[in-house]
Design an enzyme around this catalytic site. Structure first.
Site, PDB file in Angstrom:
ATOM      1  N   GLU A  26       0.918  -1.297   0.104  1.00 56.35           N
ATOM      2  CA  GLU A  26      -0.100  -0.031  -0.001  1.00 56.35           C
ATOM      3  C   GLU A  26       0.747   1.293  -0.037  1.00 56.35           C
ATOM      4  O   GLU A  26       2.031   1.231   0.032  1.00 56.35           O
ATOM      5  CB  GLU A  26      -0.907  -0.011   1.346  1.00 56.35           C
ATOM      6  CG  GLU A  26      -2.330  -0.369   0.934  1.00 56.35           C
ATOM      7  CD  GLU A  26      -3.114   0.606   0.178  1.00 56.35           C
ATOM      8  OE1 GLU A  26      -2.453   1.689  -0.008  1.00 56.35           O
ATOM      9  OE2 GLU A  26      -4.243   0.515   0.182  1.00 56.35           O
TER      10      GLU A  26
ATOM     11  N   ARG B 256      -6.603   0.891  12.917  1.00 64.51           N
ATOM     12  CA  ARG B 256      -5.325   1.356  12.425  1.00 64.51           C
ATOM     13  C   ARG B 256      -5.477   2.377  11.353  1.00 64.51           C
ATOM     14  O   ARG B 256      -6.577   2.497  10.631  1.00 64.51           O
ATOM     15  CB  ARG B 256      -4.680   0.390  11.756  1.00 64.51           C
ATOM     16  CG  ARG B 256      -5.133  -0.619  10.794  1.00 64.51           C
ATOM     17  CD  ARG B 256      -4.184  -1.510   9.843  1.00 64.51           C
ATOM     18  NE  ARG B 256      -5.013  -2.214   9.074  1.00 64.51           N
ATOM     19  CZ  ARG B 256      -4.921  -1.977   7.636  1.00 64.51           C
ATOM     20  NH1 ARG B 256      -4.621  -0.597   7.425  1.00 64.51           N
ATOM     21  NH2 ARG B 256      -5.599  -2.754   6.752  1.00 64.51           N
TER      22      ARG B 256
ATOM     23  N   ASN C  63     -10.487   4.016   1.762  1.00 63.53           N
ATOM     24  CA  ASN C  63      -9.106   3.740   0.883  1.00 63.53           C
ATOM     25  C   ASN C  63      -9.144   4.882  -0.136  1.00 63.53           C
ATOM     26  O   ASN C  63     -10.149   5.815  -0.248  1.00 63.53           O
ATOM     27  CB  ASN C  63      -9.241   2.470  -0.238  1.00 63.53           C
ATOM     28  CG  ASN C  63      -8.520   1.301   0.624  1.00 63.53           C
ATOM     29  OD1 ASN C  63      -7.290   1.622   0.785  1.00 63.53           O
ATOM     30  ND2 ASN C  63      -9.180   0.308   0.977  1.00 63.53           N
TER      31      ASN C  63
ATOM     32  N   ASP D 217     -10.063   0.313  -4.449  1.00 68.85           N
ATOM     33  CA  ASP D 217      -9.062   0.247  -3.534  1.00 68.85           C
ATOM     34  C   ASP D 217      -8.345   1.553  -3.476  1.00 68.85           C
ATOM     35  O   ASP D 217      -8.888   2.817  -3.664  1.00 68.85           O
ATOM     36  CB  ASP D 217      -7.952  -0.859  -3.340  1.00 68.85           C
ATOM     37  CG  ASP D 217      -7.287  -1.104  -2.069  1.00 68.85           C
ATOM     38  OD1 ASP D 217      -6.930  -0.275  -1.426  1.00 68.85           O
ATOM     39  OD2 ASP D 217      -7.591  -2.259  -1.617  1.00 68.85           O
TER      40      ASP D 217
ATOM     41  N   ASN E 157      -4.808   3.878   7.444  1.00 68.90           N
ATOM     42  CA  ASN E 157      -5.023   3.111   6.097  1.00 68.90           C
ATOM     43  C   ASN E 157      -5.099   4.141   5.157  1.00 68.90           C
ATOM     44  O   ASN E 157      -6.082   4.775   4.846  1.00 68.90           O
ATOM     45  CB  ASN E 157      -6.169   2.069   5.953  1.00 68.90           C
ATOM     46  CG  ASN E 157      -6.217   1.331   4.801  1.00 68.90           C
ATOM     47  OD1 ASN E 157      -5.163   0.481   4.970  1.00 68.90           O
ATOM     48  ND2 ASN E 157      -7.128   1.489   4.078  1.00 68.90           N
TER      49      ASN E 157
END
Length: 283
Positions: free
Chosen positions: A17, A100, A148, A196, A102
């Protein structure tokens, strides 16, 4: 036919990522969230470096004053790589331990836009934040399961942000650092995978990594499909432009949860168009 090259290196990413092209270093940086690593590729030589982090590494973005910013665990961290140092600048308050960071992006005014999510990927307990000159603010009231993107359109009028769990890319009007009410921009159809990471090219078209569909898809400014580029891995996670002419498209993927020869590989594509210089965080 689009040329797809696999970057040779000693490992694959459990969950690649956070792609960022650093013009100052002529290098590509990206993260492995589950593998808890920051990676750097020098395309001119093919050299790849990697550093461990002390938590899930969601993203890395350049700083205008030098070095980088990164999202690690539930914190925003200042990073240098030569030599490697990681300094926590801000812990994200109120986030459950099961959450978390992202994915994130910087805008033209040097602000960071970032999301949080649960490790379990199954509850809408994530938040969309703005980080500006050391201050963290909730950017929108909406809850996210798998946030995302995000991506800023070339004119700076909109912030696009995805909830991959819903299969929808949302669009927020952006004015003076404040987001308006979000509205659905692109709703993925059956067979498209899940949206994504994403980035804009210089023509204003949107490139989206399609998790579960083994491709990246280019969307026209009106949200219609322009074309797709097939890739030899199913879990495609992020994409960004890089190279001296910003004419290479780099794409990450994930090995976690699949038994694929090229799952977790880093790909380099010839997309037939150019990207935009990435924005940097401004202290």
């Amino acid at each position: 036919m689009t040329t797809v090259r696999i970057i040779e290196r000693g490992r694959v990413d459990l969950l690649g990522e956070g792609l960022f092209w650093s013009a100052a270093d002529d290098a590509l940086l990206w993260t492995d969230i589950i593998g808890q690593r920051v990676n750097r590729l020098f395309p001119a030589t093919g050299r790849v470096e990697s550093w461990e982090t002390d938590g899930a590494a969601g993203w890395i973005i350049g700083r205008e004053s030098g070095g980088f910013m990164a999202g690690i665990g539930r914190s925003i961290t200042r990073v240098t790589l030569d030599p490697p140092t990681f300094e926590t600048l801000a812990d994200i308050p109120g986030e459950p331990e099961s959450n978390r960071v992202n994915d994130a992006v910087a805008d033209a005014r040097g602000r960071l836009w970032l999301g949080t999510m649960p490790f379990s990927c199954d509850e809408p307990v994530g938040t969309f934040y703005r980080f500006e000159k050391g201050a963290l603010t909730r950017a929108a009231p909406d809850a996210y399961t798998i946030p995302n993107g995000p991506a800023i359109d070339p004119e700076g009028r909109f912030v696009l942000h995805t909830d991959s769990a819903l299969g929808v890319i949302f669009r927020y009007p952006l004015e003076d650092g404040v987001l308006g009410t979000r509205e659905p921009f692109i709703t993925f159809e059956d067979g498209w995978g899940s949206p994504d990471g994403m980035t804009f090219d210089a023509e204003g078209y949107l490139w989206v990594a399609c998790w579960g569909a083994s491709c990246v898809t280019r969307f026209a400014p009106d949200g219609t499909v322009d074309r797709r580029i097939a890739l030899p891995a199913s879990q495609i996670t992020n994409c960004t432009f890089g190279g001296d002419g910003l004419d290479r498209l780099y794409v990450t993927s994930a090995a976690n949860g699949v038994d694929e020869e090229l799952g977790g590989a880093l790909f380099e594509l010839d997309p037939g168009c150019k990207g935009l210089p990435p924005c940097l965080y401004r202290d």
